[in-house]
Design an enzyme around this catalytic site. Sequence first.
Site, PDB file in Angstrom:
ATOM      1  N   TYR A 113      39.176  40.165  41.494  1.00 45.96           N
ATOM      2  CA  TYR A 113      38.188  40.761  40.263  1.00 45.96           C
ATOM      3  C   TYR A 113      39.271  42.396  40.219  1.00 45.96           C
ATOM      4  O   TYR A 113      40.176  42.169  40.928  1.00 45.96           O
ATOM      5  CB  TYR A 113      36.524  41.314  41.269  1.00 45.96           C
ATOM      6  N   ARG A 117      47.664  44.985  38.663  1.00 47.03           N
ATOM      7  CA  ARG A 117      46.964  43.780  39.145  1.00 47.03           C
ATOM      8  C   ARG A 117      46.439  42.780  39.867  1.00 47.03           C
ATOM      9  O   ARG A 117      47.254  42.400  40.015  1.00 47.03           O
ATOM     10  CB  ARG A 117      46.430  45.978  40.217  1.00 47.03           C
ATOM     11  N   ARG A 156      33.280  19.711  44.890  1.00 41.62           N
ATOM     12  CA  ARG A 156      33.187  20.928  46.613  1.00 41.62           C
ATOM     13  C   ARG A 156      34.625  20.108  46.889  1.00 41.62           C
ATOM     14  O   ARG A 156      34.904  18.879  47.493  1.00 41.62           O
ATOM     15  CB  ARG A 156      32.471  21.051  47.329  1.00 41.62           C
ATOM     16  N   LYS A 212      43.251  41.308  45.247  1.00 42.66           N
ATOM     17  CA  LYS A 212      42.185  42.389  45.503  1.00 42.66           C
ATOM     18  C   LYS A 212      41.237  40.706  45.125  1.00 42.66           C
ATOM     19  O   LYS A 212      40.488  40.330  43.860  1.00 42.66           O
ATOM     20  CB  LYS A 212      42.120  42.455  44.166  1.00 42.66           C
ATOM     21  N   GLU A 217      42.797  50.913  55.787  1.00 40.91           N
ATOM     22  CA  GLU A 217      41.694  51.795  54.624  1.00 40.91           C
ATOM     23  C   GLU A 217      40.766  51.379  54.509  1.00 40.91           C
ATOM     24  O   GLU A 217      39.618  50.823  56.100  1.00 40.91           O
ATOM     25  CB  GLU A 217      42.328  51.223  53.316  1.00 40.91           C
ATOM     26  N   LEU A 221      44.980  47.229  50.267  1.00 37.94           N
ATOM     27  CA  LEU A 221      45.220  47.121  48.843  1.00 37.94           C
ATOM     28  C   LEU A 221      45.868  48.052  48.506  1.00 37.94           C
ATOM     29  O   LEU A 221      46.177  48.839  48.906  1.00 37.94           O
ATOM     30  CB  LEU A 221      43.286  46.811  48.120  1.00 37.94           C
TER      31      LEU A 221
HETATM   32  N1  PMP Z   1      41.148  49.750  49.179  1.00 37.27           N
HETATM   33  C1  PMP Z   1      40.157  48.266  48.868  1.00 37.27           C
HETATM   34  C2  PMP Z   1      39.701  47.203  50.661  1.00 37.27           C
HETATM   35  C3  PMP Z   1      39.408  47.890  47.851  1.00 37.27           C
HETATM   36  O1  PMP Z   1      38.738  47.896  47.780  1.00 37.27           O
HETATM   37  C4  PMP Z   1      39.800  49.430  46.689  1.00 37.27           C
HETATM   38  C5  PMP Z   1      38.598  49.280  45.663  1.00 37.27           C
HETATM   39  N2  PMP Z   1      38.412  48.451  45.502  1.00 37.27           N
HETATM   40  C6  PMP Z   1      40.765  49.956  47.165  1.00 37.27           C
HETATM   41  C7  PMP Z   1      41.354  50.119  48.333  1.00 37.27           C
HETATM   42  C8  PMP Z   1      40.757  51.257  45.442  1.00 37.27           C
HETATM   43  O2  PMP Z   1      41.496  50.834  45.260  1.00 37.27           O
HETATM   44  P1  PMP Z   1      41.898  50.857  43.142  1.00 37.27           P
HETATM   45  O3  PMP Z   1      42.266  52.860  43.438  1.00 37.27           O
HETATM   46  O4  PMP Z   1      42.181  50.781  42.326  1.00 37.27           O
HETATM   47  O5  PMP Z   1      40.022  51.060  43.193  1.00 37.27           O
END
Ligand code: PMP
Length: 287
Positions: free
Chosen positions: A33, A52, A101, A150, A182, A206
């Site tokens: 996503y 991305r 499935r 993601k 994070e 991410l």
């Molecule tokens: N880390 C994680 C785990 C996230 O889910 C997100 C947001 N989707 C981010 C960092 C920040 O990414 P972005 O700046 O691209 O929204």
Amino acid sequence: MTRIVYVNGEYLPEDQAKVSVFDRGFLFADGVYEVTSVLDGKLIDFEGHAKRLARSLNELDMRAPCDSDRLLEIHRELIARNALVDGMIYLQITRGAPNDRDFAYPARETEPTLVLFTQSKPGLAENPMAKTGMKVISIEDQRWGRRDIKTVQLLYPSMGKMMAKAAGCDDAWMVEDGAVTEGTSNNAYIIKDGTIITRNIGTEILHGITRAAVLRFAREAQMKVEERAFTVAEAQAADEAFITSASTFVMPVVELDGKPIGTGKPGPVAARLREVYLEESRKAAMH
Ligand code: PMP
């Protein structure tokens, strides 16, 4: 006004949009996503998100339903149909819905599922939290090892959010081998003696689109940036802390595990970065 969403080629009222029970996103979290912010009806860093997304698909050997020009067209159409001013556009692609499935991937010809919807957040850039700052707790990072992709596999981040709520806080910073990775849905930063410190990119976090932009602006402004791991103790002893994400932009963090960071109030560096990020992003935003 009923929200109009996009599902596999159609624009439909939200209550008429349907996805199969066999969809691999539903059964296996086999989907990726993106969330792109909209300010004044314009898309913030669409290109970064599209790039991305292409990378996530490639890493999972998943077919793209269309090219990024077509995705841009759908984003614009949804903004128009929903008269979206401030908010987000959520986009999800899954490996489609074979009629059963099975752990093994379906045949390559299986049509991927493509869903997009808008989330209206009037005044998104004027979030009052920017003035008060967020309180975070630290929790163990129990996610899988490919956090650079993601995926819609967001159960642990959801649990983390609930742990934070139960502790009377706003979010959780995840910790692995003694170092912060994070936030549940954002990248984490500290500032010490004027240096911005944030986790280096790799498979552990991410690669935030907001992160890349903020670090670029910081370097352009001659600020010192260190991309490396930091500990909870280091964060608690920092002058300032903040997070970044597409929907919160730059948001100050004022408390970690009950300990105030710096003065316990949002600091000047985070405030400045927020201002610069919003100003530059608005300038570069796409209609
Ligand atoms: N880390 C994680 C785990 C996230 O889910 C997100 C947001 N989707 C981010 C960092 C920040 O990414 P972005 O700046 O691209 O929204």
